[in-house]
Design an enzyme around this catalytic site. Structure first.
Site, mmCIF file in Angstrom:
data_model
loop_
_atom_site.group_PDB
_atom_site.id
_atom_site.type_symbol
_atom_site.label_atom_id
_atom_site.label_comp_id
_atom_site.label_asym_id
_atom_site.label_seq_id
_atom_site.Cartn_x
_atom_site.Cartn_y
_atom_site.Cartn_z
ATOM 1 N N ASP A 110 -3.149 1.096 8.005
ATOM 2 C CA ASP A 110 -1.984 2.062 8.012
ATOM 3 C C ASP A 110 -0.844 1.708 8.563
ATOM 4 O OD1 ASP A 110 -3.154 2.914 5.795
ATOM 5 O OD2 ASP A 110 -4.299 4.376 6.546
ATOM 6 N N HIS A 137 0.730 4.996 1.407
ATOM 7 C CA HIS A 137 -0.047 5.919 2.085
ATOM 8 C C HIS A 137 0.689 7.596 2.424
ATOM 9 C CE1 HIS A 137 -2.822 6.843 6.160
ATOM 10 N NE2 HIS A 137 -1.925 7.458 6.450
ATOM 11 N N ASN A 177 1.256 -1.556 -0.056
ATOM 12 C CA ASN A 177 -0.019 0.275 0.132
ATOM 13 C C ASN A 177 0.996 0.841 0.156
ATOM 14 O OD1 ASN A 177 -2.303 1.587 -0.145
ATOM 15 N ND2 ASN A 177 -2.523 1.545 2.790
ATOM 16 N N SER A 208 4.964 7.242 2.991
ATOM 17 C CA SER A 208 5.594 5.492 3.012
ATOM 18 C C SER A 208 4.396 4.821 1.671
ATOM 19 C CB SER A 208 4.940 5.013 4.176
ATOM 20 O OG SER A 208 5.261 6.220 5.609
HETATM 21 C C1 GRF Z 1 -3.003 8.708 -3.108
HETATM 22 O O1 GRF Z 1 -2.453 10.055 -1.864
HETATM 23 C C2 GRF Z 1 -2.065 7.180 -2.021
HETATM 24 O O2 GRF Z 1 -1.159 7.295 -1.086
HETATM 25 C C3 GRF Z 1 -4.078 7.506 -1.168
HETATM 26 O O3 GRF Z 1 -4.989 7.944 -1.674
HETATM 27 C C4 GRF Z 1 -4.050 8.723 -2.345
HETATM 28 C C5 GRF Z 1 -4.770 8.708 -4.406
HETATM 29 O O4 GRF Z 1 -4.424 9.223 -4.794
HETATM 30 N N1 GRF Z 1 -4.076 6.329 -0.367
HETATM 31 P P1 GRF Z 1 -4.226 8.628 -6.396
HETATM 32 O O5 GRF Z 1 -5.805 7.673 -6.861
HETATM 33 O O6 GRF Z 1 -3.548 7.485 -6.442
HETATM 34 O O7 GRF Z 1 -4.416 9.118 -7.280
#
Ligand code: GRF
Length: 224
Positions: free
Chosen positions: A157, A121, A119, A148
């Site tokens: 997370d 985050h 993932n 991260s």
């Molecule tokens: C990103 O900031 C990611 O870290 C978080 O959700 C957002 C998704 O953005 N989990 P995208 O759909 O990849 O543009």
């Protein structure tokens, strides 16, 4: 559903000729998905939890196989996760990458893909798990923020951290300006982490991730 060239559907799933592949899960914009694709990583499919996820159109326009498991069709979380797992397993990927996938996954789902579920985050974990990370970072007055990539565990997370990138928090930053600065770094570190995984370079030792070989920097401090 589109098929990737060179893939053969079998009863047990799709055989892709031994090339390692990633299934990317999205719920929205899909900019991280785009960064992963543009980095040239092997994508088996993009699966979205919503038919209106903007990233789907981009994936389709790049001839990437897509599928939707519509979250609104499932009243029970376990049923959604089971349908999602079936869709993933049809692709027989080596790695599942959550990229803005706005669902809390059941422990059973996480266990099924244990050790091959990553993932991204938008915070320097373990600070600011959950939502609205940029707003909370500004409210707390932190001076360094970031993003991260981590292995997913049943705790939200939380999980062994593969790589982090830090950005400065500036006086006058808004949630949007800080989010944009972090997002640029997300697009750098996620493809890097996935590439390490596919090359079998990640080792988890007592919950701590190390990278074998060259080019092993797991912390980025980009100049702004
Ligand atoms: C990103 O900031 C990611 O870290 C978080 O959700 C957002 C998704 O953005 N989990 P995208 O759909 O990849 O543009």
């Amino acid at each position: 559903m589109a098929q990737s060239p060179g893939c053969v559907a079998t009863e047990a799933g799709r055989y892709n000729g031994g090339v390692k592949s990633i299934v990317i899960l999205i719920s929205g914009r899909g900019s991280n998905m785009q960064a992963i694709v543009e980095a040239g990583l092997p994508i088996a499919a993009v699966i979205a939890s919503r038919a209106d996820a903007a990233g789907l159109a981009w994936a389709k326009s790049h001839d990437i196989a897509t599928e939707v498991i519509e979250q609104r069709d499932f009243a029970v979380r376990e049923h959604f996760d089971a349908a999602l797992a079936r869709a993933i397993d049809r692709q027989a990927p080596d790695l599942v990458a959550l990229a803005g996938f706005m669902r809390i996954l059941t422990p059973e789902f996480v266990r099924r893909y244990g050790g091959r579920l990553l993932n991204i985050h938008p915070s320097l974990l373990p600070a600011f798990p959950g939502l609205h990370t940029h707003r909370r970072a500004l409210e707390e007055g932190v001076k360094v923020h970031g993003c991260s990539v981590h292995f997913v565990t049943p705790d939200l997370d939380h999980g062994p951290i593969v790589i982090q990138a830090a950005v400065p928090v500036r006086a006058g930053d808004t949630e949007a300006s800080l989010a944009a600065r972090v997002l640029r770094q997300e697009h750098r570190i996620y493809p890097l982490a996935l590439r390490w995984f596919l090359a079998d370079r990640l080792v988890i030792d007592h919950g701590v991730v190390r990278v074998s070989g060259d080019d092993t920097r797991q912390s980025l401090f980009p100049e702004e």
